[in-house]
Design a protein around this motif. Structure first.
Motif, PDB file in Angstrom:
ATOM      1  N   LEU A  96      12.201 -49.828  24.814  1.00 21.37           N
ATOM      2  CA  LEU A  96      12.567 -49.007  24.069  1.00 21.37           C
ATOM      3  C   LEU A  96      12.448 -47.661  24.353  1.00 21.37           C
ATOM      4  N   LEU A  97      11.156 -47.365  24.899  1.00 21.02           N
ATOM      5  CA  LEU A  97      10.771 -46.122  25.385  1.00 21.02           C
ATOM      6  C   LEU A  97      11.177 -45.406  26.641  1.00 21.02           C
ATOM      7  N   PHE A  98      11.684 -46.597  27.409  1.00 19.08           N
ATOM      8  CA  PHE A  98      12.424 -46.086  28.620  1.00 19.08           C
ATOM      9  C   PHE A  98      13.508 -44.806  28.580  1.00 19.08           C
ATOM     10  N   VAL A  99      14.230 -44.956  27.682  1.00 25.44           N
ATOM     11  CA  VAL A  99      15.323 -44.245  27.497  1.00 25.44           C
ATOM     12  C   VAL A  99      14.887 -42.561  27.310  1.00 25.44           C
ATOM     13  N   LYS A 100      13.754 -42.376  26.864  1.00 27.80           N
ATOM     14  CA  LYS A 100      12.884 -41.325  26.988  1.00 27.80           C
ATOM     15  C   LYS A 100      12.684 -40.576  28.094  1.00 27.80           C
ATOM     16  N   LYS A 101      12.154 -41.150  28.961  1.00 24.18           N
ATOM     17  CA  LYS A 101      11.814 -40.919  30.409  1.00 24.18           C
ATOM     18  C   LYS A 101      13.164 -40.900  31.295  1.00 24.18           C
ATOM     19  N   ILE A 102      14.183 -41.789  30.886  1.00 25.13           N
ATOM     20  CA  ILE A 102      15.395 -41.638  31.783  1.00 25.13           C
ATOM     21  C   ILE A 102      16.130 -40.196  31.487  1.00 25.13           C
ATOM     22  N   ILE A 103      16.132 -39.871  30.007  1.00 22.09           N
ATOM     23  CA  ILE A 103      16.702 -38.696  29.620  1.00 22.09           C
ATOM     24  C   ILE A 103      15.984 -37.502  30.338  1.00 22.09           C
ATOM     25  N   ARG A 104      14.870 -37.504  30.317  1.00 20.57           N
ATOM     26  CA  ARG A 104      13.847 -36.498  30.922  1.00 20.57           C
ATOM     27  C   ARG A 104      14.119 -36.326  32.465  1.00 20.57           C
ATOM     28  N   ASP A 105      14.311 -37.498  33.016  1.00 19.06           N
ATOM     29  CA  ASP A 105      14.604 -37.612  34.507  1.00 19.06           C
ATOM     30  C   ASP A 105      15.749 -36.847  34.998  1.00 19.06           C
ATOM     31  N   GLU A 106      16.673 -37.638  34.299  1.00 19.23           N
ATOM     32  CA  GLU A 106      18.143 -37.361  34.580  1.00 19.23           C
ATOM     33  C   GLU A 106      18.912 -35.880  34.275  1.00 19.23           C
ATOM     34  N   LEU A 107      18.340 -35.697  32.944  1.00 23.41           N
ATOM     35  CA  LEU A 107      19.070 -34.374  32.322  1.00 23.41           C
ATOM     36  C   LEU A 107      17.788 -33.347  31.769  1.00 23.41           C
ATOM     37  N   GLY A 108      16.507 -33.533  32.227  1.00 24.18           N
ATOM     38  CA  GLY A 108      15.621 -32.628  31.988  1.00 24.18           C
ATOM     39  C   GLY A 108      16.014 -31.103  32.457  1.00 24.18           C
ATOM     40  N   SER A 109      16.409 -30.962  33.671  1.00 26.42           N
ATOM     41  CA  SER A 109      16.464 -29.450  34.113  1.00 26.42           C
ATOM     42  C   SER A 109      17.795 -28.901  33.099  1.00 26.42           C
ATOM     43  N   GLU A 110      18.835 -29.725  32.855  1.00 24.31           N
ATOM     44  CA  GLU A 110      19.870 -29.281  32.051  1.00 24.31           C
ATOM     45  C   GLU A 110      19.456 -28.752  30.653  1.00 24.31           C
ATOM     46  N   ILE A 111      18.414 -29.677  30.150  1.00 23.45           N
ATOM     47  CA  ILE A 111      17.900 -29.538  28.731  1.00 23.45           C
ATOM     48  C   ILE A 111      17.360 -28.224  28.726  1.00 23.45           C
TER      49      ILE A 111
END
Length: 174
Positions: A96-111
């Protein structure tokens, strides 16, 4: 005020679900992970199907702002599967926590470029809330398994005692 992080996550929903599912399935031994990832038939691959469907539903529920307690039924099948598969409790629910890392890895620069860090932190708190609900589901599943094992143990030993004429029906009822 609009929640721009939610819009960003909705725009990238398919990729997030795909990566989240892949990361979750790779927590299994390599042969199993390969099978779960490749076989799409829900009857031949109930584990892979449950994970893919469940993670998609959970992400959608979090994106629409559904209360974490209402997400409980969506967690049920995935957590039940992992509760009986011999994973350590931490490994059973870590997916369940994997989604947090995936969001940061994939969308971190845009965020970061859009200044959405605070909104991301609020979304990550929702993920943590879902994890806590999942822990309740996991504990309930493990308790049910324990109750079934204990009941089976008692029934087997009662049958053995009856066969050895060391227990009568009246003794059992008392």
């Amino acid at each position: 005020m609009t929640n721009d992080i939610i819009e960003l996550l909705k725009e990238n929903r398919s990729m997030l679900v795909e990566r989240w599912t892949a990361a979750t399935l790779h927590t299994y031994p390599s042969e199993s992970a390969r099978f779960y990832s490749k076989e799409n038939d829900q009857f031949l691959n109930p584990v892979g199907h449950a994970m893919s469907k469940g993670l998609s539903e959970i992400l959608d529920a979090m994106l629409t702002g559904l209360d974490v307690q209402q997400i409980r039924p969506m967690l049920d099948s995935m957590v039940r599967i992992r509760a009986v598969q011999g994973f350590a409790p931490s490994n059973s629910l870590a997916f369940l926590l994997f989604v947090k890392k995936i969001i940061r890895d994939e969308l971190g620069s845009e965020i970061q470029s859009k200044g959405l860090e605070k909104q991301l932190a609020a979304f990550e708190e929702r993920v943590d809330g879902v994890l806590l609900v999942a822990f309740d589901v996991y504990a309930q599943c493990r308790q049910t398994l324990s109750d079934i094992k204990n009941s089976e143990f008692i029934n087997r030993h009662t049958q053995l005692l009856k066969r050895a004429n060391l227990m009568s029906e009246e003794t059992r009822l008392a």
